[in-house]
Write a protein that holds these residues in place. Structure first.
Motif, PDB file in Angstrom:
ATOM      1  N   ALA A  81       0.836  -1.207   0.000  1.00 21.51           N
ATOM      2  CA  ALA A  81       0.000   0.000   0.000  1.00 21.51           C
ATOM      3  C   ALA A  81       0.869   1.255   0.000  1.00 21.51           C
ATOM      4  O   ALA A  81       0.590   2.228  -0.717  1.00 21.51           O
ATOM      5  CB  ALA A  81      -0.935  -0.001   1.206  1.00 21.51           C
ATOM      6  N   HIS A  82       1.926   1.246   0.802  1.00 22.25           N
ATOM      7  CA  HIS A  82       2.810   2.413   0.840  1.00 22.25           C
ATOM      8  C   HIS A  82       3.641   2.499  -0.432  1.00 22.25           C
ATOM      9  O   HIS A  82       3.892   3.603  -0.952  1.00 22.25           O
ATOM     10  CB  HIS A  82       3.703   2.343   2.068  1.00 22.25           C
ATOM     11  CG  HIS A  82       4.358   3.647   2.401  1.00 22.25           C
ATOM     12  ND1 HIS A  82       3.725   4.865   2.300  1.00 22.25           N
ATOM     13  CD2 HIS A  82       5.636   3.933   2.818  1.00 22.25           C
ATOM     14  CE1 HIS A  82       4.555   5.841   2.652  1.00 22.25           C
ATOM     15  NE2 HIS A  82       5.720   5.295   2.957  1.00 22.25           N
ATOM     16  N   ALA A  83       4.057   1.354  -0.952  1.00 28.23           N
ATOM     17  CA  ALA A  83       4.773   1.351  -2.233  1.00 28.23           C
ATOM     18  C   ALA A  83       3.897   1.951  -3.324  1.00 28.23           C
ATOM     19  O   ALA A  83       4.384   2.641  -4.235  1.00 28.23           O
ATOM     20  CB  ALA A  83       5.190  -0.069  -2.590  1.00 28.23           C
ATOM     21  N   HIS A  84       2.587   1.690  -3.227  1.00 25.16           N
ATOM     22  CA  HIS A  84       1.646   2.246  -4.196  1.00 25.16           C
ATOM     23  C   HIS A  84       1.665   3.772  -4.168  1.00 25.16           C
ATOM     24  O   HIS A  84       1.532   4.426  -5.212  1.00 25.16           O
ATOM     25  CB  HIS A  84       0.239   1.718  -3.875  1.00 25.16           C
ATOM     26  CG  HIS A  84      -0.814   2.213  -4.809  1.00 25.16           C
ATOM     27  ND1 HIS A  84      -2.074   2.580  -4.381  1.00 25.16           N
ATOM     28  CD2 HIS A  84      -0.802   2.420  -6.148  1.00 25.16           C
ATOM     29  CE1 HIS A  84      -2.793   2.985  -5.422  1.00 25.16           C
ATOM     30  NE2 HIS A  84      -2.045   2.893  -6.498  1.00 25.16           N
ATOM     31  N   ARG A  85       1.844   4.366  -2.991  1.00 22.38           N
ATOM     32  CA  ARG A  85       1.916   5.830  -2.902  1.00 22.38           C
ATOM     33  C   ARG A  85       3.086   6.364  -3.724  1.00 22.38           C
ATOM     34  O   ARG A  85       2.955   7.373  -4.439  1.00 22.38           O
ATOM     35  CB  ARG A  85       2.067   6.277  -1.448  1.00 22.38           C
ATOM     36  CG  ARG A  85       0.843   6.045  -0.591  1.00 22.38           C
ATOM     37  CD  ARG A  85       0.995   6.685   0.783  1.00 22.38           C
ATOM     38  NE  ARG A  85      -0.168   6.406   1.604  1.00 22.38           N
ATOM     39  CZ  ARG A  85      -0.287   5.349   2.405  1.00 22.38           C
ATOM     40  NH1 ARG A  85       0.721   4.477   2.508  1.00 22.38           N
ATOM     41  NH2 ARG A  85      -1.389   5.159   3.104  1.00 22.38           N
ATOM     42  N   PHE A  86       4.233   5.713  -3.588  1.00 20.50           N
ATOM     43  CA  PHE A  86       5.398   6.153  -4.362  1.00 20.50           C
ATOM     44  C   PHE A  86       5.164   5.953  -5.860  1.00 20.50           C
ATOM     45  O   PHE A  86       5.603   6.764  -6.678  1.00 20.50           O
ATOM     46  CB  PHE A  86       6.644   5.409  -3.895  1.00 20.50           C
ATOM     47  CG  PHE A  86       7.123   5.819  -2.539  1.00 20.50           C
ATOM     48  CD1 PHE A  86       7.723   7.048  -2.333  1.00 20.50           C
ATOM     49  CD2 PHE A  86       6.958   4.981  -1.445  1.00 20.50           C
ATOM     50  CE1 PHE A  86       8.168   7.444  -1.073  1.00 20.50           C
ATOM     51  CE2 PHE A  86       7.394   5.358  -0.176  1.00 20.50           C
ATOM     52  CZ  PHE A  86       7.995   6.589   0.004  1.00 20.50           C
ATOM     53  N   HIS A  87       4.471   4.885  -6.200  1.00 19.40           N
ATOM     54  CA  HIS A  87       4.125   4.648  -7.599  1.00 19.40           C
ATOM     55  C   HIS A  87       3.241   5.777  -8.115  1.00 19.40           C
ATOM     56  O   HIS A  87       3.393   6.243  -9.259  1.00 19.40           O
ATOM     57  CB  HIS A  87       3.412   3.291  -7.728  1.00 19.40           C
ATOM     58  CG  HIS A  87       3.105   2.905  -9.136  1.00 19.40           C
ATOM     59  ND1 HIS A  87       1.887   3.146  -9.720  1.00 19.40           N
ATOM     60  CD2 HIS A  87       3.871   2.293 -10.086  1.00 19.40           C
ATOM     61  CE1 HIS A  87       1.895   2.692 -10.958  1.00 19.40           C
ATOM     62  NE2 HIS A  87       3.085   2.171 -11.212  1.00 19.40           N
ATOM     63  N   GLN A  88       2.313   6.250  -7.283  1.00 16.15           N
ATOM     64  CA  GLN A  88       1.445   7.362  -7.678  1.00 16.15           C
ATOM     65  C   GLN A  88       2.225   8.652  -7.880  1.00 16.15           C
ATOM     66  O   GLN A  88       1.773   9.548  -8.588  1.00 16.15           O
ATOM     67  CB  GLN A  88       0.358   7.573  -6.616  1.00 16.15           C
ATOM     68  CG  GLN A  88      -0.680   6.465  -6.566  1.00 16.15           C
ATOM     69  CD  GLN A  88      -1.681   6.672  -5.432  1.00 16.15           C
ATOM     70  OE1 GLN A  88      -1.298   6.897  -4.283  1.00 16.15           O
ATOM     71  NE2 GLN A  88      -2.962   6.596  -5.755  1.00 16.15           N
ATOM     72  N   MET A  89       3.409   8.741  -7.262  1.00 19.62           N
ATOM     73  CA  MET A  89       4.260   9.919  -7.441  1.00 19.62           C
ATOM     74  C   MET A  89       5.085   9.838  -8.722  1.00 19.62           C
ATOM     75  O   MET A  89       5.840  10.770  -9.022  1.00 19.62           O
ATOM     76  CB  MET A  89       5.201  10.075  -6.244  1.00 19.62           C
ATOM     77  CG  MET A  89       4.512  10.314  -4.920  1.00 19.62           C
ATOM     78  SD  MET A  89       5.728  10.467  -3.577  1.00 19.62           S
ATOM     79  CE  MET A  89       4.745  10.019  -2.147  1.00 19.62           C
ATOM     80  N   GLY A  90       4.975   8.728  -9.453  1.00 17.94           N
ATOM     81  CA  GLY A  90       5.701   8.592 -10.703  1.00 17.94           C
ATOM     82  C   GLY A  90       6.901   7.678 -10.654  1.00 17.94           C
ATOM     83  O   GLY A  90       7.583   7.480 -11.658  1.00 17.94           O
ATOM     84  N   PHE A  91       7.184   7.093  -9.495  1.00 17.46           N
ATOM     85  CA  PHE A  91       8.311   6.170  -9.369  1.00 17.46           C
ATOM     86  C   PHE A  91       7.982   4.795  -9.954  1.00 17.46           C
ATOM     87  O   PHE A  91       6.843   4.309  -9.828  1.00 17.46           O
ATOM     88  CB  PHE A  91       8.667   5.935  -7.890  1.00 17.46           C
ATOM     89  CG  PHE A  91       9.353   7.065  -7.206  1.00 17.46           C
ATOM     90  CD1 PHE A  91      10.713   7.296  -7.391  1.00 17.46           C
ATOM     91  CD2 PHE A  91       8.659   7.901  -6.345  1.00 17.46           C
ATOM     92  CE1 PHE A  91      11.360   8.325  -6.731  1.00 17.46           C
ATOM     93  CE2 PHE A  91       9.289   8.936  -5.681  1.00 17.46           C
ATOM     94  CZ  PHE A  91      10.644   9.156  -5.871  1.00 17.46           C
ATOM     95  N   SER A  92       8.972   4.161 -10.543  1.00 12.56           N
ATOM     96  CA  SER A  92       8.975   2.707 -10.651  1.00 12.56           C
ATOM     97  C   SER A  92       9.511   2.201  -9.321  1.00 12.56           C
ATOM     98  O   SER A  92      10.437   2.801  -8.761  1.00 12.56           O
ATOM     99  CB  SER A  92       9.881   2.228 -11.791  1.00 12.56           C
ATOM    100  OG  SER A  92       9.379   2.658 -13.045  1.00 12.56           O
ATOM    101  N   VAL A  93       8.939   1.113  -8.808  1.00 18.43           N
ATOM    102  CA  VAL A  93       9.290   0.662  -7.465  1.00 18.43           C
ATOM    103  C   VAL A  93       9.775  -0.786  -7.487  1.00 18.43           C
ATOM    104  O   VAL A  93       9.134  -1.650  -8.095  1.00 18.43           O
ATOM    105  CB  VAL A  93       8.086   0.777  -6.508  1.00 18.43           C
ATOM    106  CG1 VAL A  93       8.459   0.301  -5.100  1.00 18.43           C
ATOM    107  CG2 VAL A  93       7.561   2.209  -6.458  1.00 18.43           C
TER     108      VAL A  93
END
Length: 293
Positions: A101-113
């Motif tokens: 869920a938190h990784a998803h936040r970074f993904h929403q910021m444009g990151f590949s994770v």
């Protein structure tokens, strides 16, 4: 005056207490990882829950005995890539399923994770983790991004939560060409955590302690920008520890304290501010990188 029977009883009781104390100390010396790491093999949530496109990743690690074990992880490519990548290093509990869920936040910021489980966690192979093995696992994940994914180190941000913050700091020292470091809700050292929790202070901690995660002695040598984030209501790891890490780190650095946030809900409590803080940090890194070219 004590008679001989009473004296004998006291000596026996003292000997038993001493043996018990020594026994517990020896147990803590050999089994202290069990008080630091709390892995689970059950992954309850995957990126599918958030309708994210992802790939299963299996990374080989060579043990000190020469055996090959595999780390399991998820590569979550950005929907519209800006080239930025986040290596996500989770804390000491459960596994990547509790962090997606938190990784998803970074993904929403444009990151590949890239989100990985250390050996002993989730589907990753290997025995129970230790400080040495989690450092090695993080390094293997970094090598995968750089050597297999062909990602420029200057595009990779290293993120760590709690114990993962200590792992991220250690990795950042080895990779001075990384874009930046984000450390959330982390501590100064295991030694300081023992003093904070007090439960084990009756034991000879400095003689027993082998798993040190001594971040406070490492951050002065950082060569990349670092962002520290912490909740002021964190009762597991006090926010003062992030303040101490911040004070010891060189520039460029930032410290963001989120009022009322605990150990695991900083992003939820901060809301949109969390996104703003991280995106501003990334923007400042980009500006600095352009100025250095």
């Amino acid at each position: 005056m004590l008679n001989k029977l009473s004296l004998r009883w006291l000596l026996s009781a003292g000997l038993i207490a001493a043996l018990f104390y020594i026994g517990i100390s020896v147990y803590l010396f050999f089994q202290q990882t069990r008080f630091i790491f709390f892995p689970s093999p059950v992954i309850q949530t995957t990126p599918e829950f958030f309708n994210l496109r992802y790939q299963e990743v299996w990374l080989p690690v060579t043990t000190t005995a020469g055996k090959t074990e595999h780390i399991h992880g998820w590569w979550i490519p950005a929907t519209q890539s800006n080239g930025r990548v986040l290596l996500y290093l989770h804390g000491n509990g459960i596994n990547i399923g509790a962090n997606v869920a938190h990784a998803h936040r970074f993904h929403q910021m444009g990151f590949s994770v890239l989100l990985i489980d250390y050996r002993g966690y989730g589907r990753s192979e290997g025995a129970f983790p230790s400080e040495a093995t989690v450092y090695q696992d993080a390094a293997v994940a970094w090598d995968y991004l750089v050597n297999q994914r062909r990602i420029d180190p200057s595009q990779i941000f290293i993120y760590g939560h709690s114990l993962g913050g200590a792992i991220a700091i250690h990795l950042a020292l080895q990779q001075p060409n990384a874009a930046g470091l984000i450390v959330e809700s982390s501590f100064t050292s295991i030694r300081a955590m023992i003093d904070f929790q007090r439960a084990y202070r009756i034991f000879p901690v400095d003689l027993i302690l082998r798993q040190r995660f001594d971040s406070i002695s490492k951050v002065p040598a950082l060569q990349i920008p670092v962002l520290f984030i912490h909740g002021t209501a964190d009762w597991q790891v006090p926010a003062q520890m992030s303040e101490q890490l911040y004070a010891a780190a060189p520039e460029p650095k930032q410290l963001i304290l989120i009022p009322g946030a605990g150990h695991n809900n900083v992003a939820e409590v901060a809301g949109s501010k969390y996104f703003q803080v991280v995106q501003n940090f990334v923007r400042q890194v980009s500006i600095q990188q352009m100025a250095e070219r």
